[in-house]
Design an enzyme around this catalytic site. Structure first.
Site, PDB file in Angstrom:
ATOM      1  N   HIS A 155      14.194 -53.764  32.446  1.00  0.00           N
ATOM      2  CA  HIS A 155      14.106 -53.369  31.040  1.00  0.00           C
ATOM      3  C   HIS A 155      13.549 -54.502  30.188  1.00  0.00           C
ATOM      4  O   HIS A 155      13.897 -55.660  30.374  1.00  0.00           O
ATOM      5  CB  HIS A 155      15.494 -53.012  30.503  1.00  0.00           C
ATOM      6  CG  HIS A 155      16.019 -51.692  30.961  1.00  0.00           C
ATOM      7  ND1 HIS A 155      16.446 -51.459  32.257  1.00  0.00           N
ATOM      8  CD2 HIS A 155      16.209 -50.525  30.281  1.00  0.00           C
ATOM      9  CE1 HIS A 155      16.878 -50.209  32.357  1.00  0.00           C
ATOM     10  NE2 HIS A 155      16.739 -49.618  31.174  1.00  0.00           N
ATOM     11  N   ASN A 187      16.760 -60.318  37.211  1.00  0.00           N
ATOM     12  CA  ASN A 187      17.026 -59.117  36.429  1.00  0.00           C
ATOM     13  C   ASN A 187      18.509 -58.763  36.405  1.00  0.00           C
ATOM     14  O   ASN A 187      19.044 -58.385  35.364  1.00  0.00           O
ATOM     15  CB  ASN A 187      16.220 -57.936  36.982  1.00  0.00           C
ATOM     16  CG  ASN A 187      16.485 -56.648  36.232  1.00  0.00           C
ATOM     17  OD1 ASN A 187      16.365 -56.584  35.011  1.00  0.00           O
ATOM     18  ND2 ASN A 187      16.874 -55.600  36.966  1.00  0.00           N
TER      19      ASN A 187
END
Length: 320
Positions: A155, A187
């Site tokens: 994201h 991440n």
């Protein structure tokens, strides 16, 4: 997966094998400290953030979007090939989409303590990754690009930033808001901690403006001559053909405000690789101009940036 190599040489080239070997070693030992030093190479001395007028000229060059009658009626009478930058507005963020790379140029958010309050029934488990149908199919990132790629769908605007409604949460799972990121150590860990730090800023500041995006940064390799060669290497994701490049780095910028309209700025660049959780966030702190030079963007051009305080002097810049 396919590998892209781009090399810009300031002098006569050395052998490809030597350059590749040095490049691989450089990537392995690359740290936030070296990143900051590398960035300073790309920041021209004439670029002065304390001069709003120079920023205005950068953002609004004299001939920007101005075409002569000849250009419109002759050279471009059959069409303007672009490039096109899709500006997409979502419930909790805005992004500028790069059709060539199938990634966002940048994703912008405005965080407040109120905006982070969860709406009734909002559940991340109800959200699914989706292709963005607002992007023409030929310029779109596809779900199959990420399958068995070894990279996470990372994201840019975090799901945890958009809890106001299920729709807002779902929009963060559009692939236009994703970029290939190393999973373990990045991440799922250090990058997620950085996202949490951005949210935590709302506890001490009235407004937090966050910009996030990918970077493709070269490394310097010695050629034995006065000037080095700069090289870059990164893989592409794609089920059948190369489609989505894997960024070498990511930036995240925070501009905070207080009730008295005092601004504080923090700019960070992280390598797309596993980062030890004990690494100080300040290791990745850089000058805003370094990101602008690398990304071809200008941030906060409507403000006098000489009045920005250092965010890390106003709060403790650390992840947890």
């Amino acid at each position: 997966m396919p590998i892209i190599r781009r090399t810009s040489r300031a002098t006569a080239s050395s052998s490809k094998s030597a350059t590749s070997s040095i490049l691989r070693q450089a990537i392995l030992v690359f740290t936030g400290f070296l990143l900051g030093a590398l960035f300073m190479v790309f920041v021209p001395s004439l670029y002065n953030a304390a001069e709003p007028s120079s920023l205005h000229r950068l953002m609004n060059p004299i001939r920007r979007n101005t075409l002569s009658a000849r250009a419109s009626s002759d050279i471009l009478k059959l069409g303007n090939p672009g490039p096109v930058s899709d500006l997409l507005e979502r419930s909790g963020y805005i992004l500028s989409y790069n059709r060539r790379d199938r990634l966002a140029h940048w994703v912008g958010e405005h965080l407040t303590s109120a905006s982070l309050q969860a709406g009734q029934g909002v559940d991340r488990d109800k959200s699914n990754f989706q292709e963005d149908t607002d992007i023409p199919e030929m310029f779109r990132a596809h779900l199959k690009d990420y399958v068995s790629s070894g990279y996470d769908r990372g994201h840019q605007a975090p799901a945890a930033d958009d809890l106001s409604s299920q729709e807002a949460m779902d929009e963060t799972f559009l692939l236009s808001n994703m970029a290939p990121q190393v999973g373990v150590g990045f991440n799922r860990h250090y990058w997620a901690y950085l996202e949490g730090f951005m949210r935590d800023l709302t506890q001490n500041f009235t407004d937090v403006y966050v910009y996030t995006g990918p970077l493709f940064l070269p490394s310097a390799a010695s050629t034995g001559r006065k000037n080095p060669a700069y090289s870059i290497e990164y893989p592409f994701l794609g089920a059948t053909t190369p489609n989505v490049p894997v960024p070498t780095h990511f930036f995240k910028i925070a501009l905070t405000t207080t009730a008295s309209s005092e601004y504080a700025l923090g700019a960070f660049v992280l390598p797309n690789q596993a980062i030890d959780s004990s690494t100080p966030l300040t290791n990745f702190k850089v000058e805003l101009e370094a990101i602008e030079k690398a990304a071809g963007l200008v941030f906060f051009d409507k403000l006098d940036r000489s009045k920005f305080a250092d965010l890390c002097s106003k709060t403790t810049c650390q992840v947890r």
